[in-house]
Design a protein around this motif. Structure first.
Motif, short mmCIF file in Angstrom:
data_model
loop_
_atom_site.label_atom_id
_atom_site.label_comp_id
_atom_site.label_asym_id
_atom_site.label_seq_id
_atom_site.Cartn_x
_atom_site.Cartn_y
_atom_site.Cartn_z
N GLN A 198 0.83 -1.20 0.00
CA GLN A 198 0.00 0.00 0.00
C GLN A 198 0.86 1.26 0.00
OE1 GLN A 198 -3.43 0.70 0.01
NE2 GLN A 198 -3.79 -1.43 -0.57
N VAL A 199 1.96 1.21 0.71
CA VAL A 199 2.90 2.34 0.71
C VAL A 199 3.43 2.58 -0.71
CG1 VAL A 199 5.11 3.20 1.57
CG2 VAL A 199 3.54 2.02 3.13
N GLN A 200 3.78 1.51 -1.41
CA GLN A 200 4.24 1.62 -2.79
C GLN A 200 3.17 2.25 -3.68
OE1 GLN A 200 5.87 -2.75 -2.77
NE2 GLN A 200 6.60 -1.76 -4.64
N LEU A 201 1.93 1.82 -3.51
CA LEU A 201 0.84 2.32 -4.35
C LEU A 201 0.58 3.80 -4.07
CD1 LEU A 201 -1.45 -0.80 -3.98
CD2 LEU A 201 -0.45 -0.01 -6.14
N ARG A 202 0.60 4.19 -2.80
CA ARG A 202 0.36 5.59 -2.45
C ARG A 202 1.52 6.49 -2.88
NH1 ARG A 202 -1.32 3.17 2.49
NH2 ARG A 202 0.55 3.91 3.58
N GLY A 203 2.70 5.91 -2.99
CA GLY A 203 3.87 6.68 -3.36
C GLY A 203 4.18 6.68 -4.84
N ALA A 204 3.35 6.07 -5.64
CA ALA A 204 3.60 5.97 -7.08
C ALA A 204 3.45 7.33 -7.76
CB ALA A 204 2.64 4.96 -7.71
N ASP A 205 4.06 7.45 -8.91
CA ASP A 205 3.98 8.67 -9.71
C ASP A 205 2.56 8.81 -10.26
OD1 ASP A 205 4.14 10.69 -11.57
OD2 ASP A 205 5.90 9.89 -12.62
N PRO A 206 1.81 9.85 -9.86
CA PRO A 206 0.43 9.99 -10.33
C PRO A 206 0.31 10.14 -11.84
CG PRO A 206 1.17 11.99 -9.21
CD PRO A 206 2.22 10.96 -8.97
N LYS A 207 1.40 10.57 -12.50
CA LYS A 207 1.35 10.68 -13.95
C LYS A 207 1.36 9.31 -14.63
CE LYS A 207 3.73 15.15 -14.01
NZ LYS A 207 4.94 15.88 -14.47
N ARG A 208 1.84 8.30 -13.90
CA ARG A 208 1.91 6.95 -14.46
C ARG A 208 0.95 6.00 -13.78
NH1 ARG A 208 7.78 4.78 -15.85
NH2 ARG A 208 8.17 4.86 -13.62
N GLN A 216 -4.64 6.50 -1.73
CA GLN A 216 -4.41 7.49 -0.67
C GLN A 216 -5.69 7.72 0.11
OE1 GLN A 216 -1.33 9.04 0.16
NE2 GLN A 216 -2.62 9.45 1.97
N GLY A 217 -6.81 7.72 -0.61
CA GLY A 217 -8.10 7.91 0.05
C GLY A 217 -8.42 6.80 1.05
N LEU A 218 -8.09 5.56 0.70
CA LEU A 218 -8.32 4.45 1.64
C LEU A 218 -7.55 4.67 2.94
CD1 LEU A 218 -8.05 1.42 -0.83
CD2 LEU A 218 -10.12 2.22 0.32
N LYS A 219 -6.32 5.15 2.81
CA LYS A 219 -5.51 5.43 3.99
C LYS A 219 -6.11 6.58 4.80
CE LYS A 219 -1.75 5.35 6.60
NZ LYS A 219 -1.47 4.23 7.53
N ASP A 220 -6.47 7.66 4.12
CA ASP A 220 -7.00 8.84 4.80
C ASP A 220 -8.31 8.55 5.52
OD1 ASP A 220 -4.82 10.19 3.78
OD2 ASP A 220 -5.93 11.14 2.14
N GLN A 221 -9.11 7.65 4.93
CA GLN A 221 -10.42 7.33 5.51
C GLN A 221 -10.35 6.25 6.59
OE1 GLN A 221 -12.63 6.19 2.00
NE2 GLN A 221 -12.03 8.08 0.95
N GLY A 222 -9.16 5.72 6.83
CA GLY A 222 -9.02 4.66 7.83
C GLY A 222 -9.65 3.36 7.38
#
Length: 253
Positions: A198-208, A216-222
């Motif tokens: 999940q850290v990898q997915l949240r840290g990915a380049d949004p352009k790609r 990121q939303g899943l993390k923010d929403q708990g």
């Protein structure tokens, strides 16, 4: 320290949900054989406190043929004496570079497919061959993902590997259903878990990676389970009396 009547073989036990499953299985009285990137001394100490037997193999699952041969030899030598159940949990997995297929190096794709699909298939084959005549209950649990059932851009290798995991599980379930003492088989999606992936997915380049914001939303929403919570749900599913009746399942069903 006495032998347990329950033996579990677990891949990817060194971190995340796999690590949590290893601890919970030891606490539940199982003996464990763990195949991970490196042995875990803290897990060995946990096994000692629980009074359970633990063997750990430092194993590169991208070289699955050697791992499968070693497992088959080990199981054959061990035999079914004293066992009420033996279970293989194919949990290990890797996430390749998060990018469109044409931007991912061939070596990265090959590594992911070896670990995420080839290794579970070879280990499952070794497990089923070695234990075919064992009179105890036999279970094969493959840890899948919702991405094996839903396409996502920039995730072609991971989605394909998990879809392959699901479908090979369906095939094996049909094979085992025709055997007198066939194994119970299931490919199980464990839900969304707060792990290194999940850290990898949240840290990915949004352009790609167009779906980065949703992770990121899943993390923010708990909305993410802890590894311990996810492990508890997976192991509860494994203990169900109807385990294997649906060869492809989701803990959220």
């Amino acid at each position: 320290m006495t032998a347990s009547p329950h033996l579990t073989l677990l891949t990817g036990a060194s971190r995340g949900m796999g690590r949590a499953m290893a601890e919970q299985l030891l606490d539940a009285g199982h003996d464990l054989l763990c195949l991970s990137r490196k042995p875990d001394e803290a897990l060995a100490q946990h096994a000692g406190r629980a009074g359970r037997r633990l063997e750990q193999w430092a194993q590169d699952l991208s070289r699955a043929e050697a791992a499968a041969a070693r497992l088959e030899t080990w199981l054959t030598a061990r035999g079914p004496e004293g066992l009420a159940s033996v279970t293989l949990v194919n949990n290990a997995g890797v996430l390749p570079q998060i990018a469109p297929l044409g931007d991912v190096a061939a070596a990265d794709l090959a590594q992911a497919l070896r670990v995420d699909l080839e290794a579970p298939m070879l280990l499952a084959g070794a497990f089923l061959r070695a234990t075919a005549a064992w009179p105890c209950e036999r279970k094969l649990l493959n840890i899948s993902s919702g991405l094996g059932r839903r396409a996502m851009a920039s995730q072609a290798a991971y989605c394909a590997a998990k879809a392959g995991l699901d479908h090979f599980t369906r095939c094996v379930a049909l094979e085992e259903a025709g055997r007198p003492q066939g194994a119970k088989v299931c490919s199980l999606a464990p839900g969304v878990i707060d792990t290194d992936m999940q850290v990898q997915l949240r840290g990915a380049d949004p352009k790609r990676f167009a779906d980065r914001a949703s992770f990121q939303g899943l993390k923010d929403q708990g909305a993410l389970s802890t590894p311990a919570e996810a492990a508890a749900r997976v192991l509860a599913y494994l203990r169900r009396s109807d385990f294997g009746s649906n060869p492809v399942a989701d803990v959220r069903d």
